[in-house]
Structures are given as C-alpha cells and as structure tokens.
Design an enzyme around this catalytic site. Structure first.
Site, short mmCIF file in Angstrom:
data_model
loop_
_atom_site.label_atom_id
_atom_site.label_comp_id
_atom_site.label_asym_id
_atom_site.label_seq_id
_atom_site.Cartn_x
_atom_site.Cartn_y
_atom_site.Cartn_z
N GLY A 68 0.84 -1.19 0.00
CA GLY A 68 0.00 0.00 0.00
C GLY A 68 0.87 1.24 0.00
N GLY A 118 0.04 -5.35 0.50
CA GLY A 118 -1.19 -5.09 -0.25
C GLY A 118 -1.25 -5.75 -1.62
CD GLU A 141 1.93 -6.49 5.61
OE1 GLU A 141 2.55 -7.53 5.92
OE2 GLU A 141 1.14 -6.41 4.66
CG ASP A 149 -3.22 -4.96 5.74
OD1 ASP A 149 -2.23 -5.34 5.09
OD2 ASP A 149 -3.74 -3.84 5.57
C1 QUE Z 1 6.72 -3.17 5.04
C2 QUE Z 1 5.64 -2.82 4.29
C3 QUE Z 1 5.77 -2.11 3.09
C4 QUE Z 1 7.05 -1.77 2.67
C5 QUE Z 1 8.16 -2.13 3.42
C6 QUE Z 1 7.99 -2.83 4.61
C7 QUE Z 1 4.64 -1.71 2.28
C8 QUE Z 1 4.91 -0.95 1.10
C9 QUE Z 1 6.21 -0.63 0.73
C10 QUE Z 1 6.57 0.16 -0.41
C11 QUE Z 1 7.73 -0.12 -1.13
C12 QUE Z 1 8.11 0.66 -2.21
C13 QUE Z 1 7.34 1.75 -2.59
C14 QUE Z 1 6.19 2.05 -1.87
C15 QUE Z 1 5.81 1.26 -0.80
O1 QUE Z 1 7.24 -1.07 1.51
O2 QUE Z 1 3.48 -2.01 2.61
O3 QUE Z 1 5.47 3.11 -2.24
O4 QUE Z 1 7.72 2.54 -3.64
O5 QUE Z 1 3.87 -0.54 0.35
O6 QUE Z 1 9.05 -3.18 5.36
O7 QUE Z 1 4.40 -3.15 4.71
#
Ligand code: QUE
Length: 357
Positions: A68, A118, A141, A149
């Site tokens: 997400g 997500g 997460e 989730d």
């Molecule tokens: C745990 C997470 C997420 C995460 C890293 C974690 C997560 C998530 C992202 C993420 C990664 C790259 C992106 C971005 C989001 O990293 O849920 O916008 O460019 O979306 O350790 O839950």
C-alpha cells in the site's frame, strides 16, 4: 481510449479483462485512487458477458505490487490528523480484497516481480496466481509496525503447519519454488512466456464456477518446474519454534533451538515492533476458522488502531521508507512492556465499522 498515464489501466480484449497496476516508480504500490478505480470497474466486469476472466499484472518489469501507499498514510496523519484518508484507504482496499475472494469469474494474477503486503491481497485470494523467476513474496508489515493485513488473517492461517505465523512475524521472503510449495501461487512460468499465457487464457473456455483446475488446464503447456523449494527442510524448525501461544514463547523456543537459522530469526524479530509482533500473533489467533468477511472486519479494526497518531506505525514508515535509516525507535521497546490492554485496543469495534451484509 486507454489512458497510459493513469495509475491503473483497464482493458477488455479477447474476452479478458486486463488490469495493469501502473505506478512502476513506486513498485506499483496501491493508492486510494487505484483501489477506487478497481471498485468502479470490477463489478462491471463481473457481470459483463464480454469478460470471461480477469488478468492482473504490474507494469515496469520489477514489481507486481509492493504494497500500500503507506507514505501517504503517514503524511496524512502528520499534516491532517483528522483527515479520512487513512480510514478510506483501508476500508476500500479490504472491500476490493473481499470482491476478489468472492469474484464470480476466474481471477488470474501474473506475478512477474515483487508481491508484498497489499499486492498479496490482490493475488492470493484470486483463482490462480502464476509466478515467474522474478517473483518475490513477503508479508513484511511487522517491520513498519503494521500487521499482515489484506486478508493475511485468512490465508496465512491456511498455510502448512506454523508457516503462516513464521511468515507473518519475520516477513520472510519466498521465491517462486517455495510459494508454489506453500500453495501461495499455483504455477511457475518463465517471464518470457507470459505473453503466451495471456494468449492461452484468451483461447480458453471458462464457464460456471471459477476453479484453479480450469485455469491450470488452459496454461498447462506453458508451465515449468521452478526448481527445489527451501521450505521443506525448514518446516520442522518452523513448526517447532513458531507453534506457541505467545511471542515470548516463540522467542524462548528459538533460543532453546539455537544454531544459525534460529539466531537469524531472533535477529530479524528483534528489529520488528514488539507491539506489532504481539498484535499479529493475536490477529492470527482471532482470525482462525473465521469467514473471509469476519477476518476483514477484524483487520479493519486493527488498521484503524494503527492509524492513530502516535502509533509505532509512523515511526516504522519513517525509519524503513522515508529516512531509510532502518533504525526505528519503537515504544514499547520490549515485548514484556507490551500489555494485554495495548493489544486489545487493536480489536475493539470502531466508528463506521466494516461489515459485509
Ligand atoms: C513493510 C511494508 C511495506 C514496505 C516495506 C515494509 C509496504 C509498502 C512498501 C513500499 C515499497 C516501495 C514503494 C512504496 C511502498 O514497503 O506495505 O510506495 O515505492 O507498500 O518493510 O508493509
């Protein structure tokens, strides 16, 4: 017209609905806008006779979907603490997860890259997921003080032995061979053959109840062997150490087990939010043997507790994704200081609770 600038693309061709997550610079992380578009288009596709199945993919060649847009959630809590963005994001995301779980037509994910958090909610509840050599799965997460989730309480509880608890608490990553062994994906196909997969699905006959068997038949000639999984050799240790009533008990079992593998898991869990580890184990316990809809209600309540200003979640996002110092200062600091009341606060009914009729 197909707007190729949009964050998410929808196209109907050859009797297939093709949905493409199109934020490659953000590893196709889900925004509220993308989720809202899904809930606008998917009900139409579900009843449109011109769509016999839905294919989901990620643009850019690196990720299916990294999760997400958690940076957005953190920004809103800071700049507009009374804003409804954190509520709307989780609510609408979980409604989409449930739509996929109940979808009346085959839901087929082409997972040619990173599939985490997500993103897993868009793939794992569907009919059939195809992984490639670029596939990389995790529910990471607990590192940002969230919890697994998007229906983690449902699918993790259905994995072999204590594997779901292990994946939830450690964020352990799986490649295609292990994900196939665990039942998280249904087939391995090399990336270069995905165009042929789409063609095979376009030529297939899907009528009646969507089943993995019908999809498997359609893609059978393209499926290959991903090689040997690593999980079977780990399952004794996973079951022995991660079957427990409390996180403290899991830690004690890992310490008693000793050795390189157990030490590694202790180090990894030592970096996670203690509160998050405890709510995650409680999530899996409370979600066991519940309907998908009940799981989403539980997880929605949890998500809203995590979005309250001051929650560890914001420190997790800062340390892991914004400042990238990888040194979150979680409070409480230790498992012992996380009280049952702190955990219970994540499971109370919330205003505008999420129920499915
Ligand atoms: C745990 C997470 C997420 C995460 C890293 C974690 C997560 C998530 C992202 C993420 C990664 C790259 C992106 C971005 C989001 O990293 O849920 O916008 O460019 O979306 O350790 O839950």
């Amino acid at each position: 017209m197909l707007n190729t600038e949009a964050e998410i693309l929808f196209e109907v061709r050859d009797d297939l609905g093709v949905m493409t997550l199109n934020r490659p610079k953000a590893l196709n992380a889900l925004s509220t806008g993308m989720i809202r578009e899904m809930e606008r288009v998917l009900p139409v596709w579900e009843s449109d006779p011109a769509v016999k199945a839905v294919i989901v993919q990620g643009a850019g060649g690196k990720a299916f979907c990294a999760g997400g847009d958690v940076a957005f959630l953190a920004r809103e809590a800071r700049d507009n603490p009374t804003g409804t963005g954190r509520r709307d994001f989780f609510r609408e995301e979980y409604i989409v997860n449930r739509r996929i779980y109940r979808f009346a037509k085959p839901w087929i994910s082409l997972v040619d890259g990173i599939d985490m958090g997500g993103g897993v909610g868009l793939s794992v509840h569907g009919t059939y997921s195809i992984a490639t050599e670029k596939f990389l799965f995790a529910m990471p997460e607990t590192a940002i003080a969230l919890f697994p989730d998007v229906g983690g309480g449902y699918f993790l509880n259905r994995l072999p032995g204590a594997l779901g608890v292990f994946l939830a608490l450690t964020g352990h990553r799986l490649k295609a061979a292990d994900a196939l062994w665990a039942g998280i994906v249904q087939a391995y196909v090399p990336s270069e053959k995905l165009v042929a997969v789409t063609a095979a699905l376009a030529a297939a006959n899907f009528s009646g109840t969507p089943t993995p068997r019908k999809v498997a038949t359609a893609v059978a000639s393209l499926v290959e062997d991903p090689g040997e999984p690593t999980l079977p050799a780990m399952m004794d240790d996973i079951d022995r150490c991660f079957s427990a009533e409390t996180v403290e008990e899991i830690i004690a079992k890992l310490k008693a087990r000793g050795g390189e593998w157990a030490e590694k898991q202790l180090t990894i869990m030592g970096r996670m939010s203690p509160l998050s580890l405890k709510i995650t184990l409680e999530q899996l316990r409370r979600c066991a043997n519940r309907s998908f809809e009940d799981v989403m209600t539980i997880e929605y309540r949890m998500s809203q507790a995590c979005m309250k200003p001051g929650h560890d979640f914001f420190e997790g996002v800062r340390a892991v994704l914004i400042d990238k110092d990888q040194k979150p200062k979680f409070t409480p600091t230790t498992l012992a200081e996380v009280t049952p009341a702190m955990v219970d606060d994540h499971f109370r009914p919330v205003d505008n609770d999420l129920f499915f009729g």
